[in-house]
Design an enzyme around this catalytic site. Structure first.
Site, PDB file in Angstrom:
ATOM      1  N   GLU A   1      -6.419   6.931  -1.169  1.00  0.00           N
ATOM      2  CA  GLU A   1      -6.281   5.769  -0.286  1.00  0.00           C
ATOM      3  C   GLU A   1      -6.941   4.538  -0.909  1.00  0.00           C
ATOM      4  OE1 GLU A   1      -4.476   5.509   2.502  1.00  0.00           O
ATOM      5  OE2 GLU A   1      -3.843   7.548   2.086  1.00  0.00           O
TER       6      GLU A   1
ATOM      7  N   HIS B   1       0.846  -1.206   0.000  1.00  0.00           N
ATOM      8  CA  HIS B   1       0.000   0.000   0.000  1.00  0.00           C
ATOM      9  C   HIS B   1       0.877   1.250   0.000  1.00  0.00           C
ATOM     10  CE1 HIS B   1      -3.459   2.508   1.482  1.00  0.00           C
ATOM     11  NE2 HIS B   1      -2.458   3.209   1.976  1.00  0.00           N
ATOM     12  N   GLU B   2       1.869   1.262   0.872  1.00  0.00           N
ATOM     13  CA  GLU B   2       2.758   2.426   0.953  1.00  0.00           C
ATOM     14  C   GLU B   2       3.580   2.567  -0.323  1.00  0.00           C
ATOM     15  OE1 GLU B   2       2.466   4.605   3.119  1.00  0.00           O
ATOM     16  OE2 GLU B   2       1.173   3.498   4.481  1.00  0.00           O
TER      17      GLU B   2
ATOM     18  N   HIS C   1       1.704   4.295  -2.995  1.00  0.00           N
ATOM     19  CA  HIS C   1       1.701   5.749  -2.809  1.00  0.00           C
ATOM     20  C   HIS C   1       2.960   6.361  -3.416  1.00  0.00           C
ATOM     21  CE1 HIS C   1      -1.846   6.675  -0.648  1.00  0.00           C
ATOM     22  NE2 HIS C   1      -1.553   5.988   0.436  1.00  0.00           N
TER      23      HIS C   1
END
Lengths: 488, 188
Positions: free
Chosen positions: A230, A164-165, A168
């Site tokens: 997100e 997930h990070e 980003h």
């Protein structure tokens, strides 16, 4: 959506560029307005046109632009360093099993994303559960995970969080947020500073208002788009790991625990996987909440992820696949097998027995097998506290009650008579021999420990570490009012 | 005269358009090649790790001789395979062998307290993931490339310059069956 992450890297630039341009333009405009206001303020009550008419405006504009440009450059190139210092992140310890695992996981995600970007990983020594990603104009990218998260998630859950990070970072959201946090952080701190000043001096009030408006407007621009980002990062993580269930479980676990409010400060919350501050807008939906919250409701994120896995939300409660504590076979008393020969032998400060190096929770501590005391490096304490699972025995519970009540009382007495402290209790540091400093672990957790500040070592008597762990797990805190005055 | 100019301009545009498509195809082809080299690196990494792990656990797992031998054999078969299709099935059977091996390892608590074995196991688990991820990326890129070769305008250029479709690194036929529960007898 582009097909692969390599495509994302190739296509992202214009979108990010536009957003960055907007934010930077906003920033320059503000800087100009502030400078005008300052000049107006200094020159007293003269009309705005006097300043605006002559060469003043040009001089102000040029000097402000240069200043702003310098600030922009500095914050753009030092964003990573600043955030790392702010949250006190450290590089992973190569001797620590779980830290090694994190390094491996980052390498795996790196491969899943197609080797487009070098990403470093770091560990934040706190028991809270959160993860954040930072990048800057230099192209440096860091994913930082808290010790609490590392120890409470299983391998695939951790992998989902890292993915997930990483998304980003790859999609460029992170560069834009990092820069905004770095640029507008100065306004946020100005607001904090002026809050105090405005109570004494009325003239500070208009500045306070102005700065507050600037920082709020800037963060609102970010927040407006951050919810949607997100969701996309969640989707991106699933595409990398192909494991929606793991991410849903990770979010579920993160949302159930302390996610670091107070430790991870404002302005950085947009970089985190889950908002560290708790706000009524966070779990609500609607356009106003979209505007005022950095993260979408966790409930909804989990529902989306479970939809991908074709599972119902009740499935989450049934299966708990968190990291199972590693069962260590008990070492026979007095065994020396764990000790390494190269190290100078250390002796127990309370009973003079030898200290034996032994593995504990994927890292190492020194134990005295005669009195069961423990010598731990200061930086390893949060790790051990986060990872250790203490079973609740009646003995331990009784011990905890007695010790905290006792310490509470002695603290109250000491508060009254500071000078009457017993010096006979102090013990020498096993490493350097100097007197160790006796203190409480914290005033919320009243367990007495001995610290050597020179060697950064902490001595726990038998059961003290277990008691501390038990207290923290079950949130047994003493009355902590009236303690601020006392600093022993 | 103007007709000639218009025609020339038209052909020039056509050529430019062709060059763009050609370049994009080459880029995709190189992405695929790059991804394949990554798969290869990770597979080699696994070949190197397996003998270490086997050597480390040999002393503890006296009763699992056949299991260990299976892992070693599967590794040798995978290393010997040439073509992508043979190789992918050989690698899959190696993965299955290793998974069975890890499952049996769970039954040996003494291994769990051995720092060296735990380290090797973590490295191998990580390598398994790396292989899976690099393979996933490779297959995504191959799919991307193959689609480009077959969609309409690009198809003309690709057939003109005879671009070859890359091969998927996919699961072999025998993997579609359920894994056999061969561990129950060996776990005793």
């Amino acid at each position: 959506m582009p097909i692969t992450f390599i495509d994302i890297e190739r296509q992202k630039s214009w979108r990010i560029g536009l957003l960055l341009f907007f934010l930077v333009a906003l920033y320059f405009l503000f800087a100009f307005i502030i400078a005008q206001a300052v000049v107006l303020f200094l020159l007293g009550t003269r009309s705005f046109f006097v300043i605006g008419s002559a060469n003043y405006a040009v001089i102000i504009a040029v000097s402000v632009l240069t200043l702003a440009l310098v600030h922009f450059g500095i914050s753009g190139y030092t964003a990573v360093q600043r955030v790392i210092e702010q949250v006190r992140a450290e590089t992973p310890d190569p001797e620590d099993g779980i830290h090694r695992q994190l390094v491996n996981i980052i390498a795996e995600i790196h491969i899943a994303s197609g080797n487009t970007r070098k990403i470093r990983c770091m560990v934040i020594p706190t028991l809270s559960m959160n993860a954040l990603a930072v990048t800057d104009l230099k192209g440096e990218a860091v994913i930082a995970i808290t010790e609490g998260l590392l120890s409470r998630l299983s391998r695939d859950q951790l992998e989902a969080v890292v993915a997930h990070e990483a998304y980003h970072i790859l999609s460029g959201d992170c560069l834009e947020t990092s820069l905004a946090a770095s640029l507008f952080g100065i306004y946020a701190s100005a607001v904090d500073g002026l809050k105090g000043a405005s109570t004494e001096d009325v003239r500070a009030v208009p500045f306070l208002l102005l700065f507050w408006m600037l920082s709020t407007l800037a963060s609102m621009v970010n927040m407006f788009i951050s919810r949607e980002r997100e969701y996309r990062a969640d989707a991106g993580a699933v595409r990398m790991t192909r494991n929606p269930l793991a991410l849903a479980e990770a979010l579920h676990r993160i949302s159930a625990r302390w996610s670091g409010a107070g430790f991870i400060s404002d302005g950085l919350e947009m970089l985190c996987i889950s908002s560290p501050t708790v706000d009524s807008h966070d779990e609500a939906e609607g356009w106003l909440d979209d505007l005022l919250s950095t993260h979408p409701p966790v409930r909804k994120r989990i529902a989306v992820l479970l939809g991908m896995a074709h599972l119902s939300p009740s499935a989450l409660d049934k299966q708990d696949r968190s990291r199972t504590p590693v069962q260590m076979p008990p070492l026979p008393a007095g065994s020396f097998e764990g000790g390494s020969v190269q190290e100078p032998l250390m002796f127990c400060p309370s009973c003079r027995g030898p200290l034996v190096r032994e593995p504990a929770e994927s890292t190492t501590v020194f134990r005295c097998h005669a009195c069961r005391g423990l010598l731990v490096d200061n930086d390893k304490i949060p790790r051990i506290l986060a990872r250790k699972q203490v079973e609740c025995t009646d003995r331990l519970l009784a011990l905890v009650r007695a010790v905290t009540a006792d310490n509470q009382r002695s603290l109250a007495i000491r508060q009254k008579r500071l000078k009457e402290r017993k010096n006979a209790e102090t013990i020498p540091c096993p490493k350097c021999g100097r007197v160790m400093f006796r203190t409480f672990y914290s005033y919320a957790y009243l367990i007495e420990i001995d610290r050597c500040n020179a060697c950064c070592l902490t001595w726990f008597d038998a059961d003290e570490l277990e008691m501390l762990q038990y207290i923290i797990e079950n949130k047994i805190t003493g009355a902590i009012e009236n303690l601020q005055e006392f600093h022993g | 005269m103007s007709v000639v100019w218009i025609l020339a301009g038209f052909f020039l545009l056509l050529a430019l358009w062709g060059i763009c498509i050609y370049n994009r195809l080459v880029m995709l082809k190189n992405d695929v090649r790059n991804a394949w080299s990554q798969v290869d690196v990770q597979l080699k990494r696994r070949y190197d790790l397996i003998p270490n792990l086997v050597a480390a656990v040999k002393g503890f797992m006296e009763h699992e001789k056949t299991l260990l031998q299976n892992v070693v054999d599967a590794r040798a078969r995978a290393m010997a395979a040439d073509r992508i299709r043979d190789r992918s099935s050989a690698e899959d059977s190696l993965t299955n062998c290793l998974n069975g091996f890890f499952a049996v390892m769970e039954g040996y608590p003494v291994l769990k307290s051995n720092e060296n074995v735990m380290h090797l196991q973590e490295e191998l688990v990580s390598t398994e993931n790396r292989i899976a991820f690099s393979r996933q990326l490779y297959n995504d890129l191959v799919a991307n490339y193959r689609t480009r070769l077959e969609v309409f305008p690009d198809m003309i250029i690709s057939s003109l310059f005879s671009f070859r479709p890359a091969e998927y690194f996919s699961a072999g036929r025998d993997d579609l069956q359920l894994p056999k529960a061969a561990l129950s007898s060996s776990a005793q």
